[in-house]
Enzyme design. Structure first.
Site, short mmCIF file in Angstrom:
data_model
loop_
_atom_site.label_atom_id
_atom_site.label_comp_id
_atom_site.label_asym_id
_atom_site.label_seq_id
_atom_site.Cartn_x
_atom_site.Cartn_y
_atom_site.Cartn_z
N LYS A 211 0.83 -1.19 0.00
CA LYS A 211 0.00 0.00 0.00
C LYS A 211 0.87 1.25 0.00
O LYS A 211 1.58 1.52 0.97
CB LYS A 211 -0.90 0.06 1.24
N GLU A 285 10.38 1.06 10.07
CA GLU A 285 11.35 2.14 9.85
C GLU A 285 10.60 3.43 10.10
O GLU A 285 9.69 3.78 9.36
CB GLU A 285 11.89 2.04 8.42
N CYS A 319 13.25 10.91 6.60
CA CYS A 319 13.28 10.41 7.97
C CYS A 319 14.70 10.51 8.54
O CYS A 319 14.87 10.69 9.74
CB CYS A 319 12.77 8.99 8.04
N GLU A 416 9.93 15.48 15.59
CA GLU A 416 10.19 15.43 14.16
C GLU A 416 9.25 16.39 13.43
O GLU A 416 8.04 16.30 13.56
CB GLU A 416 9.95 14.00 13.64
P1 NAI Z 1 1.80 7.94 8.56
O1 NAI Z 1 2.70 7.15 9.41
O2 NAI Z 1 0.40 8.13 8.96
O3 NAI Z 1 1.77 7.32 7.08
C1 NAI Z 1 2.66 6.34 6.58
C2 NAI Z 1 1.88 5.22 5.90
O4 NAI Z 1 1.13 4.50 6.88
C3 NAI Z 1 0.86 5.68 4.87
O5 NAI Z 1 0.83 4.75 3.81
C4 NAI Z 1 -0.45 5.63 5.65
O6 NAI Z 1 -1.58 5.48 4.83
C5 NAI Z 1 -0.24 4.42 6.51
N1 NAI Z 1 -1.04 4.36 7.74
C6 NAI Z 1 -1.57 5.39 8.45
N2 NAI Z 1 -2.22 4.93 9.55
C7 NAI Z 1 -2.08 3.59 9.54
C8 NAI Z 1 -2.51 2.54 10.42
N3 NAI Z 1 -3.19 2.79 11.52
N4 NAI Z 1 -2.18 1.27 10.11
C9 NAI Z 1 -1.47 1.00 9.01
N5 NAI Z 1 -1.03 1.94 8.15
C10 NAI Z 1 -1.33 3.22 8.40
O7 NAI Z 1 2.46 9.35 8.32
P2 NAI Z 1 1.71 10.72 7.94
O8 NAI Z 1 0.49 10.95 8.79
O9 NAI Z 1 1.49 10.74 6.49
O10 NAI Z 1 2.81 11.76 8.36
C11 NAI Z 1 2.84 12.24 9.70
C12 NAI Z 1 4.23 12.41 10.19
O11 NAI Z 1 4.91 11.19 10.17
C13 NAI Z 1 5.11 13.32 9.35
O12 NAI Z 1 4.91 14.64 9.67
C14 NAI Z 1 6.46 12.82 9.71
O13 NAI Z 1 6.89 13.41 10.90
C15 NAI Z 1 6.27 11.35 9.92
N6 NAI Z 1 6.64 10.52 8.76
C16 NAI Z 1 7.80 9.84 8.80
C17 NAI Z 1 8.18 9.08 7.72
C18 NAI Z 1 9.45 8.33 7.72
O14 NAI Z 1 9.93 7.97 6.65
N7 NAI Z 1 10.00 8.02 8.85
C19 NAI Z 1 7.40 9.03 6.50
C20 NAI Z 1 6.14 9.74 6.58
C21 NAI Z 1 5.82 10.47 7.67
#
Ligand code: NAI
Ligand code: MG
Length: 506
Positions: A211, A285, A319, A416
């Site tokens: 996904k 990660e 990240c 972050e």
């Molecule tokens: P997120 O962690 O919600 O999204 C990442 C992925 O997880 C997306 O594909 C999303 O649809 C999915 N997801 C969301 N809720 C889920 C759940 N309960 N179970 C399974 N999958 C789920 O990140 P978001 O809200 O887009 O960004 C928020 C913050 O997260 C950013 O501001 C940043 O600080 C951090 N972030 C960190 C990343 C990294 O590479 N470490 C990447 C993206 C965001």
């Protein structure tokens, strides 16, 4: 009047006038570049995408779709299907069937050939992927063209090579695939994160349900088309789109053997809780708040360039970004001045312009989050400096920003932000720098800048980060493992280590 002064007068009378209307001098005397737009005429994408299940594009059971914007224009680019529980059931069944019938029984070298073919097709269509990545996600074309897409192809090439050599990866053991892998990826490096996840899974004989993030699913669906073109057996790769609920349906599906997740620490914790007590394997990660440490003896211009790359690269949507800078006291003023000068030259704007350094923030939600943190920083008493560049009126753009006069406990230092925002602190001794660098819940990546090998070894081994770059930053290679300590996650991806999460060793 001497000949020399006549000449000087002549030069003064005729100041150089640029011929091109847009190449004027700005107030600081820097040249502005002409527009260098990347043509997007030849790329094709549909108005609406279905789910990719069992080798076919199929409509979602509930018939719901959602829009994906181009964050640089705020206009709708396309729309994606919302996969619900029934769709996930179908995708997992397809992946299970493909695992049992074709993929896990296929001769390893044949598996490798498919993966090599995928890698070559990505290379052939590199420009198309790069343009779509920039349109859907907002990152500068220079970066999607020179970093994301070549690295994605490199990951497939690298893991294709391992497919028939697993006996050498695990000497004396037999590596068996796990089965069906559920993979959930974020929006900062859409195609590259897909490659990090899919390449090792396929090489080891697993099938996948992946996904992509809801704001940046386009290149994953283009990748689905590419899997068809590569003749990959049906059901080996399934791409399902949707937001958190769709992700959660994957995580909690009974017939999935392994979860690979990259995203926020917050969601990572939810996933870990859901998986507790099950026999699913997982890798997480998560977030980061990377330190970049500059010692007095560092090559300062090189270090400044590295810091710029570490935090303004990809709008800080990284990240492993170097979002906290620690500078040894004696050179702090010089470094800050050099950083401000360099920030002034950064070009913020159209992601499809080849000169752009800093593109669009990925979504309105992220844009608001960054702006909230800027306010928090100012309210916490930090001093904010932003580059004075013009930013487009429409689209989500953010000026490169740095904060000085920050305290260790400030929220902008601890949390972050995931945007082009840098905090700067000073230190006197290596011990103090290391201690400050380690004072965070995260531990993903960091950097050290010094002329002395001994300082590199000391700092590199004492800062608790999965990756430590020395005299460089943000260098990636498929052969080296990547992953975090503490709240930055569990497990490693990339390299030989990246095979472990996808195999049972007998
Ligand atoms: P997120 O962690 O919600 O999204 C990442 C992925 O997880 C997306 O594909 C999303 O649809 C999915 N997801 C969301 N809720 C889920 C759940 N309960 N179970 C399974 N999958 C789920 O990140 P978001 O809200 O887009 O960004 C928020 C913050 O997260 C950013 O501001 C940043 O600080 C951090 N972030 C960190 C990343 C990294 O590479 N470490 C990447 C993206 C965001
Ligand atoms: Mg989008």
């Amino acid at each position: 009047m001497s000949e020399d002064s006549k000449q000087a007068e002549a030069v003064e009378e005729k100041p150089y006038k640029p011929t091109s209307p847009s190449s004027k001098l700005n107030f600081d005397g820097f040249w502005e570049y002409d527009d260098a737009p990347q043509s997007a005429d030849h790329v094709e994408y549909k108005d609406q995408y279905d789910l990719f299940i069992d080798g076919e594009f199929v409509a979602p059971e509930k018939g719901r779709y959602f829009d994906s914007l181009n964050p640089a224009t705020e206009e709708k680019l396309t729309s994606f299907a919302e996969a619900t529980q029934q769709d996930i059931d179908k995708a997992v069944q397809a992946a299970r069937k493909a695992f049992n019938k074709s993929w896990s029984t296929l001769e390893a070298k044949e598996r490798g050939k498919y993966i090599f073919r995928i890698a070559r097709l990505i290379q052939e269509r590199a420009r198309e992927f790069a343009i779509l990545e920039s349109m859907d996600g907002g990152k500068p074309i220079r970066e999607s063209r020179d970093v994301d897409v070549p690295l994605a192809a490199a990951h497939f090439f690298y893991y294709a090579g391992w497919a028939d050599k697993l006996d050498y990866a695990f000497p004396g053991k037999k590596a068996e695939p796990l089965g069906v892998a559920g993979q959930i990826i974020p929006w900062n490096f859409p195609l590259l994160m897909l490659a990090w996840k899919i390449a090792p899974a396929l090489a080891t004989g697993n099938t996948v349900v992946l996904k992509p993030a809801e704001t940046t699913s386009l290149t994953a669906l283009k990748f689905a088309e590419l899997c068809k073109d590569a003749g990959l057996p049906d059901g080996v790769v399934n791409i399902v789109t949707g937001a958190g609920q769709t992700g959660s349906a994957i995580v909690n599906h009974d017939d999935i053997d392994k979860i690979a997740f990259t995203g926020s620490t917050e969601v990572g914790k939810i996933i870990k809780k859901s998986l507790a007590g099950t026999d699913k394997r997982y890798t997480l990660e998560l977030g980061g708040k990377g330190p970049n440490i500059i010692f007095e003896d560092a090559p300062l211009d090189q270090a400044v360039e590295g810091v710029i790359n570490a935090i303004f690269f990809n709008q800080g949507h990284v990240c492993c970004a170097g979002s906290r800078l620690f500078v040894q006291e004696g050179v702090a003023d010089t470094v800050i001045q050099k950083l401000r000068d360099r920030m002034e030259t950064l070009i913020v704007g159209d992601p499809l312009d080849k000169n752009t350094d800093v593109g669009a923030i990925n979504s309105e939600q992220q844009y608001n989050k960054i702006n909230e943190y800027l306010e928090i920083g100012v309210n916490e008493g930090a001093e904010m400096y932003q580059s004075s560049c013009q930013i487009p009126e429409t689209g989500y753009f953010c000026r490169p920003t740095l904060f000085t006069n920050v305290g260790q406990s400030n929220r902008i230092v601890q949390e972050e932000i995931f945007g082009p925002v840098l905090t700067i602190q000073t230190f006197r001794t290596a011990e103090e720098g290391i201690k400050k660098a380690n004072n965070t819940p995260y531990g993903l990546a960091g950097g050290v800048w010094t002329d002395k090998g001994s300082k590199i070894f000391k700092t590199g081994s004492e800062i608790r980060n999965g990756v430590v770059w020395s005299n460089t930053f943000n260098k990636f290679d498929p052969t080296s493992p990547f992953g975090g300590y503490k709240e930055s996650g569990e497990g490693r991806e990339g390299g030989l280590q990246g095979l472990y999460p996808y195999v049972k060793l007998q």
